[in-house]
Every structure is written in C-alpha cells, then in structure tokens.
Scaffold this motif. Structure first.
Motif, PDB file in Angstrom:
ATOM      1  N   ALA A   1       4.128   2.084  13.609  1.00 54.00           N
ATOM      2  CA  ALA A   1       4.765   2.291  12.386  1.00 54.00           C
ATOM      3  C   ALA A   1       5.274   3.067  12.303  1.00 54.00           C
ATOM      4  O   ALA A   1       6.801   3.637  11.439  1.00 54.00           O
ATOM      5  CB  ALA A   1       3.456   2.331  11.790  1.00 54.00           C
TER       6      ALA A   1
ATOM      7  N   TRP B   1       0.258  -0.014   6.932  1.00 56.93           N
ATOM      8  CA  TRP B   1       0.958  -0.452   5.609  1.00 56.93           C
ATOM      9  C   TRP B   1      -0.106  -0.454   4.908  1.00 56.93           C
ATOM     10  O   TRP B   1      -0.494  -0.497   3.399  1.00 56.93           O
ATOM     11  CB  TRP B   1       1.600  -1.286   5.763  1.00 56.93           C
ATOM     12  CG  TRP B   1       3.190  -0.916   6.199  1.00 56.93           C
ATOM     13  CD1 TRP B   1       3.981  -0.835   7.779  1.00 56.93           C
ATOM     14  CD2 TRP B   1       4.103   1.039   5.902  1.00 56.93           C
ATOM     15  NE1 TRP B   1       4.617   0.301   8.004  1.00 56.93           N
ATOM     16  CE2 TRP B   1       4.831   1.525   6.543  1.00 56.93           C
ATOM     17  CE3 TRP B   1       4.165   1.468   4.593  1.00 56.93           C
ATOM     18  CZ2 TRP B   1       5.681   2.429   6.307  1.00 56.93           C
ATOM     19  CZ3 TRP B   1       4.398   2.592   4.637  1.00 56.93           C
ATOM     20  CH2 TRP B   1       5.767   3.225   4.714  1.00 56.93           C
TER      21      TRP B   1
ATOM     22  N   SER C   1       2.216  -6.701   2.724  1.00 58.70           N
ATOM     23  CA  SER C   1       0.986  -7.742   2.121  1.00 58.70           C
ATOM     24  C   SER C   1       1.688  -8.949   1.078  1.00 58.70           C
ATOM     25  O   SER C   1       2.139  -8.749   0.441  1.00 58.70           O
ATOM     26  CB  SER C   1       0.402  -6.608   1.708  1.00 58.70           C
ATOM     27  OG  SER C   1      -0.882  -7.014   1.560  1.00 58.70           O
TER      28      SER C   1
ATOM     29  N   PHE D   1       1.755  -5.109  16.409  1.00 53.65           N
ATOM     30  CA  PHE D   1       1.775  -5.980  15.152  1.00 53.65           C
ATOM     31  C   PHE D   1       0.888  -5.141  14.157  1.00 53.65           C
ATOM     32  O   PHE D   1       1.627  -5.012  13.009  1.00 53.65           O
ATOM     33  CB  PHE D   1       2.642  -7.344  14.742  1.00 53.65           C
ATOM     34  CG  PHE D   1       2.726  -7.904  13.141  1.00 53.65           C
ATOM     35  CD1 PHE D   1       3.582  -7.907  12.663  1.00 53.65           C
ATOM     36  CD2 PHE D   1       1.764  -8.326  12.852  1.00 53.65           C
ATOM     37  CE1 PHE D   1       3.853  -8.256  11.862  1.00 53.65           C
ATOM     38  CE2 PHE D   1       1.407  -9.033  11.693  1.00 53.65           C
ATOM     39  CZ  PHE D   1       2.558  -8.805  10.839  1.00 53.65           C
ATOM     40  N   THR D   2      -0.043  -5.644  15.076  1.00 57.25           N
ATOM     41  CA  THR D   2      -1.462  -5.932  14.391  1.00 57.25           C
ATOM     42  C   THR D   2      -1.678  -4.158  13.869  1.00 57.25           C
ATOM     43  O   THR D   2      -2.314  -3.578  12.489  1.00 57.25           O
ATOM     44  CB  THR D   2      -2.434  -6.125  14.815  1.00 57.25           C
ATOM     45  OG1 THR D   2      -2.017  -7.433  15.425  1.00 57.25           O
ATOM     46  CG2 THR D   2      -3.651  -5.912  13.749  1.00 57.25           C
TER      47      THR D   2
ATOM     48  N   ARG E   1       1.054  -3.232  10.519  1.00 58.82           N
ATOM     49  CA  ARG E   1       0.443  -4.581   9.661  1.00 58.82           C
ATOM     50  C   ARG E   1      -1.012  -3.194   8.870  1.00 58.82           C
ATOM     51  O   ARG E   1      -1.038  -3.450   7.530  1.00 58.82           O
ATOM     52  CB  ARG E   1       0.039  -5.514   9.449  1.00 58.82           C
ATOM     53  CG  ARG E   1      -0.502  -5.851   7.800  1.00 58.82           C
ATOM     54  CD  ARG E   1       0.903  -6.822   7.927  1.00 58.82           C
ATOM     55  NE  ARG E   1       0.364  -7.865   6.584  1.00 58.82           N
ATOM     56  CZ  ARG E   1       0.295  -8.643   6.155  1.00 58.82           C
ATOM     57  NH1 ARG E   1       0.881  -8.998   8.124  1.00 58.82           N
ATOM     58  NH2 ARG E   1       0.019  -9.334   5.573  1.00 58.82           N
TER      59      ARG E   1
ATOM     60  N   THR F   1       8.408  -7.445   7.156  1.00 54.79           N
ATOM     61  CA  THR F   1       7.799  -8.263   7.790  1.00 54.79           C
ATOM     62  C   THR F   1       6.169  -7.540   7.806  1.00 54.79           C
ATOM     63  O   THR F   1       5.483  -8.917   7.967  1.00 54.79           O
ATOM     64  CB  THR F   1       8.382  -7.607   9.482  1.00 54.79           C
ATOM     65  OG1 THR F   1       9.791  -8.222   9.286  1.00 54.79           O
ATOM     66  CG2 THR F   1       7.858  -9.172  10.057  1.00 54.79           C
ATOM     67  N   PHE F   2       5.886  -6.632   7.851  1.00 51.92           N
ATOM     68  CA  PHE F   2       4.357  -6.503   6.700  1.00 51.92           C
ATOM     69  C   PHE F   2       4.243  -5.905   6.380  1.00 51.92           C
ATOM     70  O   PHE F   2       3.419  -5.839   5.375  1.00 51.92           O
ATOM     71  CB  PHE F   2       4.547  -4.728   8.046  1.00 51.92           C
ATOM     72  CG  PHE F   2       5.503  -4.635   9.226  1.00 51.92           C
ATOM     73  CD1 PHE F   2       4.805  -5.123  10.627  1.00 51.92           C
ATOM     74  CD2 PHE F   2       6.439  -4.160   9.726  1.00 51.92           C
ATOM     75  CE1 PHE F   2       4.925  -4.965  11.634  1.00 51.92           C
ATOM     76  CE2 PHE F   2       7.064  -3.841  10.866  1.00 51.92           C
ATOM     77  CZ  PHE F   2       6.381  -5.051  11.619  1.00 51.92           C
TER      78      PHE F   2
END
Length: 221
Positions: free
Chosen positions: A191, A130, A73, A123-124, A127, A70-71
C-alpha cells in the motif's frame, strides 16, 4: 519444477484436483460478540473483557485518509445476511458461493491449487490494508477490530505450531513477518505506507492497557 508448482510461501504443492470455490459464511454480530467474550474470558488479559468489548464498539479512527477509488470498500452498500453458529440462514436463497476466477497472468499457485497473478496478489494486499483501516473506523464491530489490532501489533517474529500425528506432539516454527504474504508488514509495503507511522497512529487512539492485552495474546500465536 516450474514457478506454478509452489505456493505463496515457496512450498511445493500438488496439482489441483477439482478445486471447489469456498462458501462465504457471514456470522451475526451477536455470535461474534459471544465468541470474542469466551476467548477473552480464558485469555487472562490485562483488562476486563467487558471493558474491552465496550471500548471496541466505538470507532478507533476517523475516516480522514485518502484512498484510491480502486481499493474503496463497498461494505456500506451491502445488506447483512444473518447466519447462526451452525451456518443456517433464514432465507436459503441467501447462500453465497463466490466463484474463483483467474485474474491476470498466473504467477504462483497456493496450497489450495488457486493461481495468483502478481497484480492480483498486490491488489489483495492493498485492499486488506485499507479494509482493516475501515474496520477501525466503524461502529459495533468488536470482533473485526480485535482481529485488526492483533494483526497490526503482532511481533515481527512469532511462533507457529503444527501438530504431528506421527510422533504425537507439535512442531514449532518461527515465522517472520517478511515471510507471511498477508502480514501487516507486507500489506503496508504493497500500500506504500510506513508501517511504524500507521502503528503509532493507532496506538495513540487506544489505551495502553488494550495494546498490552493485544500483545499478550499475540505471544501465544
């Protein structure tokens, strides 16, 4: 006031007035390198800026971490758009405008009048964590690595200066990492990783002189 009347830091905000989505600007690697070189020349670092730039060209970490799909890139599959320092591109069709779309139930509204859901905010943060780790594992991205290192080794409390036109001088505010939404501390919590473990893992992969140079710059934030 309702919850939506405050930004991510708890400050009251005015109602949004025709919010225009920001335009993404992609600067060439040569421009980024030149900008970083100018910064390091003036920052009185403990290492020569040429040596630091050469070191930051190479990967600092190996991509051996487990990341939720999901995360993950998609950077490796995206074409690079070269933009000069004036923001001009060779192909006018390459101009990017990223539309703003609300995601989930509105939770808070930031100073730009954009609404964030709790899920979108988390989520941000994950993200960002990572993506930053990915930057440390890539080649020839000196500017990005420098920014990530400053982010990781920034002190828990730092000084933020705001210029006040009314009195002709700046105000100094002490900001704690807990109060900065996208600080390394908060992104690690989102995270579900231990920040001290990650920080020490990065520290073991870079010379002590580079860490000192980063910490020296961070003191002036």
């Amino acid at each position: 006031m309702s919850l939506t009347d405050f930004d991510l830091f708890g400050h009251p905000v005015a109602a949004p007035q025709n919010v225009t989505p920001p335009r993404r600007r992609v600067v060439s690697q040569a421009a980024k390198r030149a900008k970083l070189a100018r910064h390091l020349e003036k920052s009185n670092n403990l290492v020569l800026f040429d040596e630091l730039l050469d070191f930051l060209k190479a990967p600092l970490l190996k991509q051996q971490y487990d990341m939720d799909a999901t995360f993950a890139s998609d950077v490796g599959t995206v074409a690079v758009i070269e933009v000069d320092e004036d923001g001009n591109t060779q192909d006018e069709d390459s101009a990017l405008v990223i539309p703003y779309e609300a995601w989930g139930e509105e939770w808070v509204t930031d100073s730009n009048g954009l609404a964030w859901s709790k899920e979108g905010l988390l989520f941000t943060q994950v993200r960002l964590f990572w993506r930053s780790m990915e930057e440390l594992a890539l080649n020839n991205n000196e500017q990005e690595k420098w920014s990530v290192l400053r982010w990781i080794f920034r002190p828990a409390i730092w000084k933020h200066y705001v210029y006040d036109k009314r009195i002709g001088r700046s105000h100094c505010f002490e900001v704690h990492e807990r109060d900065e939404t996208f600080s390394f501390h908060n992104c690690c919590i989102a995270a579900r990783v231990d920040e001290d473990t990650v920080r020490e893992g990065v520290r073991r992969n870079i010379p002590a002189e580079v860490v000192k140079a980063v910490e020296k710059v961070c003191k002036f934030d």
